[in-house]
Motif scaffolding. Structure first.
Motif, PDB file in Angstrom:
ATOM      1  N   THR A  28      25.713  28.796  75.604  1.00 34.55           N
ATOM      2  CA  THR A  28      25.936  30.243  75.509  1.00 34.55           C
ATOM      3  C   THR A  28      26.638  30.775  76.749  1.00 34.55           C
ATOM      4  O   THR A  28      27.575  31.555  76.645  1.00 34.55           O
ATOM      5  CB  THR A  28      24.592  30.975  75.309  1.00 34.55           C
ATOM      6  OG1 THR A  28      23.925  30.403  74.198  1.00 34.55           O
ATOM      7  CG2 THR A  28      24.807  32.450  75.083  1.00 34.55           C
ATOM      8  N   GLU A  29      26.186  30.337  77.917  1.00 38.63           N
ATOM      9  CA  GLU A  29      26.758  30.820  79.166  1.00 38.63           C
ATOM     10  C   GLU A  29      28.225  30.407  79.283  1.00 38.63           C
ATOM     11  O   GLU A  29      29.076  31.210  79.692  1.00 38.63           O
ATOM     12  CB  GLU A  29      25.959  30.277  80.358  1.00 38.63           C
ATOM     13  CG  GLU A  29      26.374  30.889  81.674  1.00 38.63           C
ATOM     14  CD  GLU A  29      25.503  30.426  82.813  1.00 38.63           C
ATOM     15  OE1 GLU A  29      26.040  30.252  83.914  1.00 38.63           O
ATOM     16  OE2 GLU A  29      24.278  30.235  82.603  1.00 38.63           O
ATOM     17  N   ILE A  30      28.540  29.190  78.898  1.00 44.47           N
ATOM     18  CA  ILE A  30      29.919  28.702  78.960  1.00 44.47           C
ATOM     19  C   ILE A  30      30.807  29.508  78.008  1.00 44.47           C
ATOM     20  O   ILE A  30      31.911  29.923  78.378  1.00 44.47           O
ATOM     21  CB  ILE A  30      29.979  27.193  78.617  1.00 44.47           C
ATOM     22  CG1 ILE A  30      29.247  26.383  79.687  1.00 44.47           C
ATOM     23  CG2 ILE A  30      31.421  26.724  78.474  1.00 44.47           C
ATOM     24  CD1 ILE A  30      29.035  24.926  79.313  1.00 44.47           C
ATOM     25  N   GLU A  31      30.312  29.755  76.807  1.00 40.62           N
ATOM     26  CA  GLU A  31      31.073  30.533  75.828  1.00 40.62           C
ATOM     27  C   GLU A  31      31.302  31.960  76.311  1.00 40.62           C
ATOM     28  O   GLU A  31      32.370  32.534  76.122  1.00 40.62           O
ATOM     29  CB  GLU A  31      30.365  30.535  74.477  1.00 40.62           C
ATOM     30  CG  GLU A  31      30.404  29.191  73.770  1.00 40.62           C
ATOM     31  CD  GLU A  31      29.586  29.167  72.492  1.00 40.62           C
ATOM     32  OE1 GLU A  31      28.859  30.152  72.208  1.00 40.62           O
ATOM     33  OE2 GLU A  31      29.671  28.159  71.777  1.00 40.62           O
ATOM     34  N   GLU A  32      30.288  32.543  76.957  1.00 41.88           N
ATOM     35  CA  GLU A  32      30.427  33.899  77.484  1.00 41.88           C
ATOM     36  C   GLU A  32      31.485  33.947  78.586  1.00 41.88           C
ATOM     37  O   GLU A  32      32.287  34.874  78.651  1.00 41.88           O
ATOM     38  CB  GLU A  32      29.090  34.414  78.018  1.00 41.88           C
ATOM     39  CG  GLU A  32      28.108  34.780  76.929  1.00 41.88           C
ATOM     40  CD  GLU A  32      26.750  35.207  77.471  1.00 41.88           C
ATOM     41  OE1 GLU A  32      26.556  35.207  78.709  1.00 41.88           O
ATOM     42  OE2 GLU A  32      25.885  35.543  76.647  1.00 41.88           O
ATOM     43  N   LYS A  33      31.484  32.935  79.458  1.00 44.58           N
ATOM     44  CA  LYS A  33      32.481  32.881  80.534  1.00 44.58           C
ATOM     45  C   LYS A  33      33.888  32.707  79.963  1.00 44.58           C
ATOM     46  O   LYS A  33      34.842  33.319  80.448  1.00 44.58           O
ATOM     47  CB  LYS A  33      32.160  31.743  81.504  1.00 44.58           C
ATOM     48  CG  LYS A  33      31.005  32.052  82.418  1.00 44.58           C
ATOM     49  CD  LYS A  33      30.772  30.936  83.419  1.00 44.58           C
ATOM     50  CE  LYS A  33      29.601  31.295  84.317  1.00 44.58           C
ATOM     51  NZ  LYS A  33      29.323  30.273  85.321  1.00 44.58           N
ATOM     52  N   GLU A  34      34.035  31.880  78.929  1.00 47.16           N
ATOM     53  CA  GLU A  34      35.339  31.692  78.298  1.00 47.16           C
ATOM     54  C   GLU A  34      35.820  32.987  77.651  1.00 47.16           C
ATOM     55  O   GLU A  34      36.987  33.347  77.760  1.00 47.16           O
ATOM     56  CB  GLU A  34      35.277  30.571  77.251  1.00 47.16           C
ATOM     57  CG  GLU A  34      35.163  29.184  77.834  1.00 47.16           C
ATOM     58  CD  GLU A  34      34.980  28.105  76.770  1.00 47.16           C
ATOM     59  OE1 GLU A  34      34.923  28.438  75.558  1.00 47.16           O
ATOM     60  OE2 GLU A  34      34.891  26.929  77.151  1.00 47.16           O
ATOM     61  N   ALA A  35      34.920  33.685  76.981  1.00 45.52           N
ATOM     62  CA  ALA A  35      35.272  34.958  76.343  1.00 45.52           C
ATOM     63  C   ALA A  35      35.688  35.982  77.391  1.00 45.52           C
ATOM     64  O   ALA A  35      36.660  36.721  77.202  1.00 45.52           O
ATOM     65  CB  ALA A  35      34.108  35.482  75.522  1.00 45.52           C
TER      66      ALA A  35
END
Length: 131
Positions: free
Chosen positions: A3-10
């Motif tokens: 989740t954290e990685i996806e949030e950073k990518e977004a």
């Protein structure tokens, strides 16, 4: 947990989008229309491309400058502009700009070259009733 990685990518994508929007605004302000057209096309923003076309046409000798800029676009960018102008042409407020771009494409592209454009057949079919 990703989740954290996806949030950073977004967030990174959103920041990049904001940077491109600012760059586009700066290019328009500086009247660097060719780069502005290229950036708006790459962002897939038909309305922004229309805004750039309108800005070019407001210039003295706007038609000449429009031709110079459209001719310098890559083939894929010209295909995108053709797809955009099909939509612009259906609205009476934007039909003159659409026709100016279409005229430039027809004048400077060989018929054989135009036939190689992706989506040329549906574009012509859509343009005929309004042109």
């Amino acid at each position: 947990d990703v989740t954290e990685i996806e949030e950073k990518e977004a967030q990174a994508k959103q920041e990049e989008q904001i940077m491109k929007e600012q760059e586009l605004s700066n290019l328009l302000h500086e009247k660097r229309y060719l780069k502005a057209l290229g950036l708006a096309i790459s962002l897939d923003r038909p309305h922004t491309v229309l805004t750039v076309v309108k800005a070019i046409l407001k210039e003295p000798e706007g038609r000449k400058h429009l031709e110079e800029n459209i001719v310098r676009l890559r083939k894929d960018q010209k295909e995108a502009v053709l797809a955009f102008l099909v939509t612009w042409n259906t609205n009476s407020r934007n039909c003159h700009e659409a026709q100016a771009v279409l005229e430039t494409l027809l004048k400077h592209e060989a018929p054989d070259s135009l036939l190689q454009f992706s989506g040329i057949k549906p574009a012509v079919e859509s343009l005929l009733p309004y042109t």
